[in-house]
Design a protein around this motif. Sequence first.
Motif, mmCIF file in Angstrom:
data_model
loop_
_atom_site.group_PDB
_atom_site.id
_atom_site.type_symbol
_atom_site.label_atom_id
_atom_site.label_comp_id
_atom_site.label_asym_id
_atom_site.label_seq_id
_atom_site.Cartn_x
_atom_site.Cartn_y
_atom_site.Cartn_z
ATOM 1 N N MET A 145 0.843 -1.192 0.000
ATOM 2 C CA MET A 145 0.000 0.000 0.000
ATOM 3 C C MET A 145 0.885 1.252 0.000
ATOM 4 S SD MET A 145 -3.031 0.879 2.612
ATOM 5 C CE MET A 145 -4.099 2.190 2.259
ATOM 6 N N ASN A 146 0.508 2.224 -0.742
ATOM 7 C CA ASN A 146 1.273 3.458 -0.856
ATOM 8 C C ASN A 146 0.682 4.495 0.090
ATOM 9 O OD1 ASN A 146 2.667 5.710 -1.578
ATOM 10 N ND2 ASN A 146 2.311 5.500 -3.764
ATOM 11 N N ASP A 147 1.456 4.921 1.079
ATOM 12 C CA ASP A 147 0.971 5.903 2.054
ATOM 13 C C ASP A 147 1.399 7.321 1.732
ATOM 14 O OD1 ASP A 147 -0.335 3.997 3.586
ATOM 15 O OD2 ASP A 147 1.448 3.568 4.786
ATOM 16 N N SER A 148 1.992 7.535 0.564
ATOM 17 C CA SER A 148 2.411 8.887 0.213
ATOM 18 C C SER A 148 1.187 9.748 -0.076
ATOM 19 C CB SER A 148 3.348 8.855 -0.996
ATOM 20 O OG SER A 148 2.675 8.352 -2.114
ATOM 21 N N PRO A 149 1.279 11.040 0.207
ATOM 22 C CA PRO A 149 0.140 11.924 -0.038
ATOM 23 C C PRO A 149 -0.137 12.039 -1.536
ATOM 24 C CG PRO A 149 2.072 13.196 0.593
ATOM 25 C CD PRO A 149 2.432 11.735 0.736
ATOM 26 N N PRO A 150 -1.384 12.270 -1.894
ATOM 27 C CA PRO A 150 -1.703 12.412 -3.322
ATOM 28 C C PRO A 150 -1.021 13.639 -3.905
ATOM 29 C CG PRO A 150 -3.597 12.975 -1.973
ATOM 30 C CD PRO A 150 -2.536 12.454 -1.036
ATOM 31 N N ARG A 151 -0.617 13.513 -5.136
ATOM 32 C CA ARG A 151 -0.014 14.658 -5.815
ATOM 33 C C ARG A 151 -1.122 15.529 -6.387
ATOM 34 N NH1 ARG A 151 4.118 11.590 -9.570
ATOM 35 N NH2 ARG A 151 2.300 10.295 -9.720
ATOM 36 N N PRO A 152 -0.923 16.834 -6.396
ATOM 37 C CA PRO A 152 -1.964 17.730 -6.907
ATOM 38 C C PRO A 152 -2.103 17.632 -8.426
ATOM 39 C CG PRO A 152 0.014 18.969 -6.395
ATOM 40 C CD PRO A 152 0.260 17.542 -5.939
ATOM 41 N N PHE A 153 -3.252 18.074 -8.888
ATOM 42 C CA PHE A 153 -3.474 18.159 -10.327
ATOM 43 C C PHE A 153 -2.545 19.209 -10.922
ATOM 44 C CE2 PHE A 153 -7.524 16.379 -9.036
ATOM 45 C CZ PHE A 153 -7.780 15.483 -10.054
ATOM 46 N N ARG A 154 -2.203 19.016 -12.182
ATOM 47 C CA ARG A 154 -1.482 20.037 -12.938
ATOM 48 C C ARG A 154 -2.473 20.662 -13.906
ATOM 49 N NH1 ARG A 154 2.454 17.851 -16.384
ATOM 50 N NH2 ARG A 154 1.239 15.976 -16.339
ATOM 51 N N PHE A 155 -2.409 21.948 -14.077
ATOM 52 C CA PHE A 155 -3.286 22.624 -15.028
ATOM 53 C C PHE A 155 -2.505 22.916 -16.290
ATOM 54 C CE2 PHE A 155 -5.580 23.100 -11.181
ATOM 55 C CZ PHE A 155 -6.904 23.111 -11.560
ATOM 56 N N ARG A 156 -3.111 22.572 -17.416
ATOM 57 C CA ARG A 156 -2.493 22.807 -18.724
ATOM 58 C C ARG A 156 -3.331 23.810 -19.502
ATOM 59 N NH1 ARG A 156 -1.376 16.605 -20.682
ATOM 60 N NH2 ARG A 156 -0.005 16.028 -18.964
ATOM 61 N N THR A 157 -2.640 24.637 -20.249
ATOM 62 C CA THR A 157 -3.314 25.586 -21.132
ATOM 63 C C THR A 157 -3.454 24.952 -22.496
ATOM 64 O OG1 THR A 157 -2.318 27.414 -19.944
ATOM 65 C CG2 THR A 157 -3.187 27.896 -22.128
ATOM 66 N N ASP A 158 -4.643 25.054 -23.054
ATOM 67 C CA ASP A 158 -4.896 24.524 -24.397
ATOM 68 C C ASP A 158 -5.457 25.669 -25.225
ATOM 69 O OD1 ASP A 158 -5.487 23.071 -26.637
ATOM 70 O OD2 ASP A 158 -6.638 21.531 -25.605
ATOM 71 N N ARG A 159 -4.603 26.275 -26.017
ATOM 72 C CA ARG A 159 -5.014 27.468 -26.754
ATOM 73 C C ARG A 159 -5.918 27.173 -27.949
ATOM 74 N NH1 ARG A 159 -2.848 31.671 -24.457
ATOM 75 N NH2 ARG A 159 -0.938 31.458 -23.282
ATOM 76 N N GLU A 160 -5.952 25.939 -28.422
ATOM 77 C CA GLU A 160 -6.795 25.623 -29.568
ATOM 78 C C GLU A 160 -7.778 24.495 -29.272
ATOM 79 O OE1 GLU A 160 -4.313 24.904 -32.916
ATOM 80 O OE2 GLU A 160 -3.369 26.869 -32.814
ATOM 81 N N LEU A 161 -7.793 23.996 -28.076
ATOM 82 C CA LEU A 161 -8.700 22.933 -27.645
ATOM 83 C C LEU A 161 -8.660 21.753 -28.611
ATOM 84 C CD1 LEU A 161 -10.421 22.673 -25.150
ATOM 85 C CD2 LEU A 161 -12.395 23.314 -26.498
ATOM 86 N N LYS A 162 -7.453 21.193 -28.790
ATOM 87 C CA LYS A 162 -7.274 20.097 -29.736
ATOM 88 C C LYS A 162 -6.765 18.814 -29.101
ATOM 89 C CE LYS A 162 -6.476 22.835 -33.885
ATOM 90 N NZ LYS A 162 -5.572 23.098 -34.992
ATOM 91 N N HIS A 163 -6.458 18.819 -27.822
ATOM 92 C CA HIS A 163 -5.910 17.608 -27.210
ATOM 93 C C HIS A 163 -6.968 16.502 -27.265
ATOM 94 C CE1 HIS A 163 -4.165 14.798 -24.418
ATOM 95 N NE2 HIS A 163 -3.033 15.483 -24.506
ATOM 96 N N PRO A 164 -6.622 15.318 -27.755
ATOM 97 C CA PRO A 164 -7.593 14.238 -27.920
ATOM 98 C C PRO A 164 -8.327 13.863 -26.631
ATOM 99 C CG PRO A 164 -5.524 13.658 -28.984
ATOM 100 C CD PRO A 164 -5.291 14.940 -28.246
ATOM 101 N N GLN A 165 -7.640 13.895 -25.495
ATOM 102 C CA GLN A 165 -8.316 13.538 -24.247
ATOM 103 C C GLN A 165 -9.315 14.608 -23.820
ATOM 104 O OE1 GLN A 165 -4.515 12.511 -22.254
ATOM 105 N NE2 GLN A 165 -5.668 10.744 -21.514
ATOM 106 N N VAL A 166 -9.017 15.861 -24.085
ATOM 107 C CA VAL A 166 -9.954 16.939 -23.762
ATOM 108 C C VAL A 166 -11.176 16.849 -24.678
ATOM 109 C CG1 VAL A 166 -10.282 19.443 -23.714
ATOM 110 C CG2 VAL A 166 -8.156 18.448 -22.841
ATOM 111 N N LEU A 167 -10.939 16.622 -25.963
ATOM 112 C CA LEU A 167 -12.054 16.486 -26.901
ATOM 113 C C LEU A 167 -12.935 15.293 -26.537
ATOM 114 C CD1 LEU A 167 -10.238 17.295 -30.248
ATOM 115 C CD2 LEU A 167 -11.807 18.762 -28.959
ATOM 116 N N SER A 168 -12.321 14.199 -26.120
ATOM 117 C CA SER A 168 -13.075 13.016 -25.707
ATOM 118 C C SER A 168 -13.935 13.315 -24.480
ATOM 119 C CB SER A 168 -12.108 11.871 -25.417
ATOM 120 O OG SER A 168 -12.808 10.749 -24.942
ATOM 121 N N LEU A 169 -13.381 14.038 -23.525
ATOM 122 C CA LEU A 169 -14.147 14.418 -22.337
ATOM 123 C C LEU A 169 -15.344 15.290 -22.705
ATOM 124 C CD1 LEU A 169 -14.467 14.525 -19.245
ATOM 125 C CD2 LEU A 169 -12.968 16.531 -19.298
ATOM 126 N N LEU A 170 -15.137 16.250 -23.594
ATOM 127 C CA LEU A 170 -16.242 17.113 -24.030
ATOM 128 C C LEU A 170 -17.325 16.299 -24.739
ATOM 129 C CD1 LEU A 170 -14.305 20.225 -25.332
ATOM 130 C CD2 LEU A 170 -15.672 20.049 -23.244
#
Length: 66
Positions: free
Chosen positions: A1-26
């Motif tokens: 079991m891993n007892d390390s604290p969770p790492r925070p989210f990273r925020f990414r800027t997407d100036r053209e909204l083209k990342h495949p994972q972002v489009l899939s989420l939408l």
Amino acid sequence: MNDSPPRPFRFRTDRELKHPQVLSLLEEHLAGMRAASPPECVFALDPAGSPTATKPSWSPWAPSRN
């Protein structure tokens, strides 16, 4: 079991909204809204005409689980 604290989210800027994972989420969000809501209550971001270099979008990314 891993007892390390969770790492925070990273925020990414997407100036053209083209990342495949972002489009899939939408797409998944829109499909869910269409399935559960009346047509007049379904709203979604249009990837083709939304963010630009002057109006970027941000998305939170979970750290990898490696």
